[in-house]
Design a protein around this motif. Structure first.
Motif, PDB file in Angstrom:
ATOM      1  N   GLY A 144       0.789  -1.230   0.000  1.00 47.85           N
ATOM      2  CA  GLY A 144       0.000   0.000   0.000  1.00 47.85           C
ATOM      3  C   GLY A 144       0.812   1.266   0.000  1.00 47.85           C
ATOM      4  N   SER A 145       2.108   1.171  -0.351  1.00 43.35           N
ATOM      5  CA  SER A 145       2.996   2.345  -0.312  1.00 43.35           C
ATOM      6  C   SER A 145       3.311   2.901  -1.692  1.00 43.35           C
ATOM      7  CB  SER A 145       4.298   1.976   0.413  1.00 43.35           C
ATOM      8  OG  SER A 145       4.047   1.628   1.750  1.00 43.35           O
ATOM      9  N   GLY A 146       2.550   2.503  -2.714  1.00 43.43           N
ATOM     10  CA  GLY A 146       2.812   2.992  -4.065  1.00 43.43           C
ATOM     11  C   GLY A 146       4.085   2.395  -4.618  1.00 43.43           C
ATOM     12  N   GLY A 147       4.705   3.130  -5.563  1.00 47.65           N
ATOM     13  CA  GLY A 147       5.946   2.671  -6.155  1.00 47.65           C
ATOM     14  C   GLY A 147       5.804   1.508  -7.111  1.00 47.65           C
ATOM     15  N   GLU A 148       4.579   1.188  -7.501  1.00 42.69           N
ATOM     16  CA  GLU A 148       4.344   0.050  -8.390  1.00 42.69           C
ATOM     17  C   GLU A 148       4.505   0.456  -9.851  1.00 42.69           C
ATOM     18  OE1 GLU A 148       0.928  -2.403  -5.972  1.00 42.69           O
ATOM     19  OE2 GLU A 148       0.382  -0.523  -6.947  1.00 42.69           O
ATOM     20  N   TYR A 149       5.038  -0.458 -10.646  1.00 44.09           N
ATOM     21  CA  TYR A 149       5.053  -0.309 -12.104  1.00 44.09           C
ATOM     22  C   TYR A 149       3.654  -0.659 -12.584  1.00 44.09           C
ATOM     23  CZ  TYR A 149       6.462  -1.071 -16.996  1.00 44.09           C
ATOM     24  OH  TYR A 149       6.583  -1.026 -18.373  1.00 44.09           O
ATOM     25  N   GLU A 150       2.985   0.297 -13.212  1.00 45.05           N
ATOM     26  CA  GLU A 150       1.603   0.122 -13.621  1.00 45.05           C
ATOM     27  C   GLU A 150       1.519  -0.073 -15.130  1.00 45.05           C
ATOM     28  OE1 GLU A 150      -0.679   2.753 -10.224  1.00 45.05           O
ATOM     29  OE2 GLU A 150       0.069   3.809 -12.003  1.00 45.05           O
ATOM     30  N   VAL A 151       0.963  -1.185 -15.531  1.00 45.47           N
ATOM     31  CA  VAL A 151       0.762  -1.504 -16.949  1.00 45.47           C
ATOM     32  C   VAL A 151      -0.595  -0.962 -17.366  1.00 45.47           C
ATOM     33  CG1 VAL A 151       0.632  -3.354 -18.651  1.00 45.47           C
ATOM     34  CG2 VAL A 151       2.148  -3.590 -16.664  1.00 45.47           C
ATOM     35  N   ARG A 152      -0.606  -0.177 -18.444  1.00 38.26           N
ATOM     36  CA  ARG A 152      -1.825   0.518 -18.840  1.00 38.26           C
ATOM     37  C   ARG A 152      -2.176   0.238 -20.300  1.00 38.26           C
ATOM     38  NH1 ARG A 152      -3.643   4.460 -15.423  1.00 38.26           N
ATOM     39  NH2 ARG A 152      -2.410   4.824 -13.531  1.00 38.26           N
ATOM     40  N   VAL A 153      -3.437   0.482 -20.639  1.00 45.85           N
ATOM     41  CA  VAL A 153      -3.903   0.239 -21.999  1.00 45.85           C
ATOM     42  C   VAL A 153      -3.978   1.517 -22.820  1.00 45.85           C
ATOM     43  CG1 VAL A 153      -5.194  -1.835 -21.385  1.00 45.85           C
ATOM     44  CG2 VAL A 153      -6.321   0.400 -21.295  1.00 45.85           C
ATOM     45  N   SER A 154      -3.829   2.673 -22.162  1.00 47.80           N
ATOM     46  CA  SER A 154      -3.905   3.942 -22.872  1.00 47.80           C
ATOM     47  C   SER A 154      -3.218   5.011 -22.041  1.00 47.80           C
ATOM     48  CB  SER A 154      -5.365   4.337 -23.143  1.00 47.80           C
ATOM     49  OG  SER A 154      -5.973   4.825 -21.963  1.00 47.80           O
ATOM     50  N   GLY A 155      -3.138   6.208 -22.616  1.00 42.04           N
ATOM     51  CA  GLY A 155      -2.554   7.328 -21.908  1.00 42.04           C
ATOM     52  C   GLY A 155      -3.530   8.062 -21.015  1.00 42.04           C
ATOM     53  N   ASP A 156      -4.736   7.551 -20.863  1.00 41.24           N
ATOM     54  CA  ASP A 156      -5.758   8.178 -20.032  1.00 41.24           C
ATOM     55  C   ASP A 156      -5.541   7.765 -18.576  1.00 41.24           C
ATOM     56  OD1 ASP A 156      -7.982   9.113 -18.736  1.00 41.24           O
ATOM     57  OD2 ASP A 156      -9.439   8.237 -20.133  1.00 41.24           O
ATOM     58  N   PRO A 157      -5.109   8.692 -17.710  1.00 42.72           N
ATOM     59  CA  PRO A 157      -4.825   8.306 -16.322  1.00 42.72           C
ATOM     60  C   PRO A 157      -6.066   7.917 -15.523  1.00 42.72           C
ATOM     61  CG  PRO A 157      -4.673  10.687 -16.585  1.00 42.72           C
ATOM     62  CD  PRO A 157      -4.847  10.117 -17.962  1.00 42.72           C
ATOM     63  N   SER A 158      -7.259   8.229 -16.042  1.00 45.54           N
ATOM     64  CA  SER A 158      -8.479   7.864 -15.318  1.00 45.54           C
ATOM     65  C   SER A 158      -8.832   6.389 -15.489  1.00 45.54           C
ATOM     66  CB  SER A 158      -9.653   8.729 -15.798  1.00 45.54           C
ATOM     67  OG  SER A 158      -9.997   8.425 -17.143  1.00 45.54           O
ATOM     68  N   VAL A 159      -8.189   5.732 -16.463  1.00 42.15           N
ATOM     69  CA  VAL A 159      -8.418   4.301 -16.684  1.00 42.15           C
ATOM     70  C   VAL A 159      -7.484   3.514 -15.773  1.00 42.15           C
ATOM     71  CG1 VAL A 159      -8.344   2.425 -18.363  1.00 42.15           C
ATOM     72  CG2 VAL A 159      -9.109   4.709 -19.069  1.00 42.15           C
ATOM     73  N   GLU A 160      -8.038   2.577 -15.020  1.00 41.26           N
ATOM     74  CA  GLU A 160      -7.253   1.799 -14.070  1.00 41.26           C
ATOM     75  C   GLU A 160      -6.194   0.943 -14.783  1.00 41.26           C
ATOM     76  OE1 GLU A 160      -7.301   1.278 -10.465  1.00 41.26           O
ATOM     77  OE2 GLU A 160      -8.036   3.318 -10.810  1.00 41.26           O
ATOM     78  N   PRO A 161      -5.019   0.790 -14.182  1.00 42.64           N
ATOM     79  CA  PRO A 161      -4.012  -0.111 -14.766  1.00 42.64           C
ATOM     80  C   PRO A 161      -4.547  -1.538 -14.868  1.00 42.64           C
ATOM     81  CG  PRO A 161      -3.070   1.223 -12.991  1.00 42.64           C
ATOM     82  CD  PRO A 161      -4.549   1.428 -12.932  1.00 42.64           C
ATOM     83  N   VAL A 162      -4.091  -2.260 -15.872  1.00 43.09           N
ATOM     84  CA  VAL A 162      -4.499  -3.656 -16.017  1.00 43.09           C
ATOM     85  C   VAL A 162      -3.611  -4.580 -15.191  1.00 43.09           C
ATOM     86  CG1 VAL A 162      -5.480  -3.283 -18.291  1.00 43.09           C
ATOM     87  CG2 VAL A 162      -3.092  -3.966 -18.096  1.00 43.09           C
ATOM     88  N   ARG A 163      -2.477  -4.048 -14.751  1.00 46.24           N
ATOM     89  CA  ARG A 163      -1.575  -4.847 -13.918  1.00 46.24           C
ATOM     90  C   ARG A 163      -0.692  -3.902 -13.107  1.00 46.24           C
ATOM     91  NH1 ARG A 163       2.080 -10.002 -15.961  1.00 46.24           N
ATOM     92  NH2 ARG A 163       3.010 -10.495 -13.932  1.00 46.24           N
ATOM     93  N   ARG A 164      -0.422  -4.284 -11.869  1.00 44.82           N
ATOM     94  CA  ARG A 164       0.495  -3.538 -11.007  1.00 44.82           C
ATOM     95  C   ARG A 164       1.596  -4.482 -10.550  1.00 44.82           C
ATOM     96  NH1 ARG A 164      -4.593  -1.258  -9.458  1.00 44.82           N
ATOM     97  NH2 ARG A 164      -4.599   1.035  -9.595  1.00 44.82           N
ATOM     98  N   ILE A 165       2.841  -4.040 -10.699  1.00 50.51           N
ATOM     99  CA  ILE A 165       3.989  -4.862 -10.341  1.00 50.51           C
ATOM    100  C   ILE A 165       4.742  -4.168  -9.216  1.00 50.51           C
ATOM    101  CG2 ILE A 165       6.133  -5.913 -11.182  1.00 50.51           C
ATOM    102  CD1 ILE A 165       4.845  -5.900 -13.996  1.00 50.51           C
ATOM    103  N   ALA A 166       4.728  -4.769  -8.042  1.00 52.69           N
ATOM    104  CA  ALA A 166       5.369  -4.174  -6.873  1.00 52.69           C
ATOM    105  C   ALA A 166       6.887  -4.269  -6.998  1.00 52.69           C
ATOM    106  CB  ALA A 166       4.903  -4.879  -5.605  1.00 52.69           C
ATOM    107  N   PRO A 167       7.623  -3.320  -6.398  1.00 53.01           N
ATOM    108  CA  PRO A 167       9.086  -3.309  -6.495  1.00 53.01           C
ATOM    109  C   PRO A 167       9.731  -4.285  -5.505  1.00 53.01           C
ATOM    110  CG  PRO A 167       8.351  -1.402  -5.246  1.00 53.01           C
ATOM    111  CD  PRO A 167       7.112  -2.113  -5.699  1.00 53.01           C
ATOM    112  N   ARG A 168       9.874  -5.542  -5.932  1.00 55.23           N
ATOM    113  CA  ARG A 168      10.419  -6.582  -5.063  1.00 55.23           C
ATOM    114  C   ARG A 168      11.861  -6.893  -5.433  1.00 55.23           C
ATOM    115  NH1 ARG A 168       5.078  -8.854  -6.076  1.00 55.23           N
ATOM    116  NH2 ARG A 168       3.784  -8.563  -4.221  1.00 55.23           N
ATOM    117  N   ALA A 169      12.678  -7.113  -4.432  1.00 56.10           N
ATOM    118  CA  ALA A 169      14.115  -7.327  -4.627  1.00 56.10           C
ATOM    119  C   ALA A 169      14.386  -8.512  -5.549  1.00 56.10           C
ATOM    120  CB  ALA A 169      14.797  -7.573  -3.283  1.00 56.10           C
ATOM    121  N   GLY A 170      15.323  -8.316  -6.473  1.00 59.48           N
ATOM    122  CA  GLY A 170      15.722  -9.381  -7.378  1.00 59.48           C
ATOM    123  C   GLY A 170      14.831  -9.538  -8.588  1.00 59.48           C
ATOM    124  N   GLN A 171      13.762  -8.766  -8.649  1.00 63.60           N
ATOM    125  CA  GLN A 171      12.878  -8.806  -9.810  1.00 63.60           C
ATOM    126  C   GLN A 171      13.484  -7.976 -10.937  1.00 63.60           C
ATOM    127  OE1 GLN A 171       8.246  -8.723  -9.814  1.00 63.60           O
ATOM    128  NE2 GLN A 171       8.945  -6.623  -9.652  1.00 63.60           N
TER     129      GLN A 171
END
Length: 227
Positions: A144-171
């Motif tokens: 819940g601290s943000g910092g996620e890589y967000e995969v999106r389908v468009s440049g519209d920030p109001s559209v929710e990301p289709v995937r969120r990738i948390a910043p985990r060590a070694g990834q």
């Protein structure tokens, strides 16, 4: 230091190459504790008319394939990591895993940090970049601290990301820019407890001087970051 594990592939909405376990949590902790941040600078683009807004901190270790001054004063852990990232073995693994020929292209390697309030807005990346590759160095990122890589389908920030990738060590995450490679990094908010730490490799089709000669004017704020 690096363990080159199997690379998985995501094809929609754009190509992403993902690997896990390149570093142990102990190795990530040692890199976090000795990160070369003394000469890091804040970089920011705040113009809402610009496609990409961002705020983060950066110190280059390699620019156009040449070591920077910061690369000459690294801890043993960071010196080993940088050697691994520039090694033939790592390049073999990266080219095989992405299907791209990257040898001979101008390469930048930077240490990026995001503190509370830092973010990257939705954008596609520059078309003169062959690939962006990110190695994550946080062994214990709070939920819940943000910092996620967000995969999106468009440049519209109001559209929710289709995937969120948390910043985990070694990834390890790599993607070639394209017409559909919309992505962002969510605003960091850890209450000051943790700095989001990554190493980013960027392979370009043009050298640094050519890229920045053609770069459109933009508002950039830089300042020293105090550890």
């Amino acid at each position: 230091m690096l363990t080159t594990t199997a690379i998985d592939h995501v094809e929609e909405p754009f190509t992403i190459h993902l690997a896990h376990g390149l570093l142990t949590p102990q190795q990530a902790d040692a890199l976090y504790a000795t990160a070369p941040l003394l000469n890091a600078e804040q970089i920011a683009q705040v113009d809402p008319n610009h496609e990409k807004q961002y705020r983060m901190n950066l110190v280059y270790l390699v620019r156009d394939g040449e070591s920077s001054d910061a690369a000459t004063a690294l801890s043993p852990e960071w010196a080993e990591l940088l050697r691994d990232l520039r090694s033939e073995q790592f390049m073999d693994w990266l080219e095989a895993g992405t299907g791209l020929q990257l040898r001979g292209l101008p390469l930048d390697i930077g240490v990026y940090t995001h503190v509370d309030g830092d973010f990257i807005s939705c954008h596609k990346d520059k078309p003169n970049k062959a690939i962006t590759a990110i190695l994550y160095l946080n062994s214990d990122w709070p939920a819940g601290s943000g910092g996620e890589y967000e995969v999106r389908v468009s440049g519209d920030p109001s559209v929710e990301p289709v995937r969120r990738i948390a910043p985990r060590a070694g990834q390890f995450l790599a993607f070639p820019p394209g017409d559909q490679s919309w992505h962002s990094v969510s605003r960091v908010d850890t209450g000051g407890a943790v700095i989001r730490l990554t190493v980013q490799l960027e392979f370009w089709f043009e050298d640094w001087q050519t890229r920045y000669r053609r770069r459109p004017a933009e508002t950039e704020i830089t300042s020293k970051v105090v550890n």
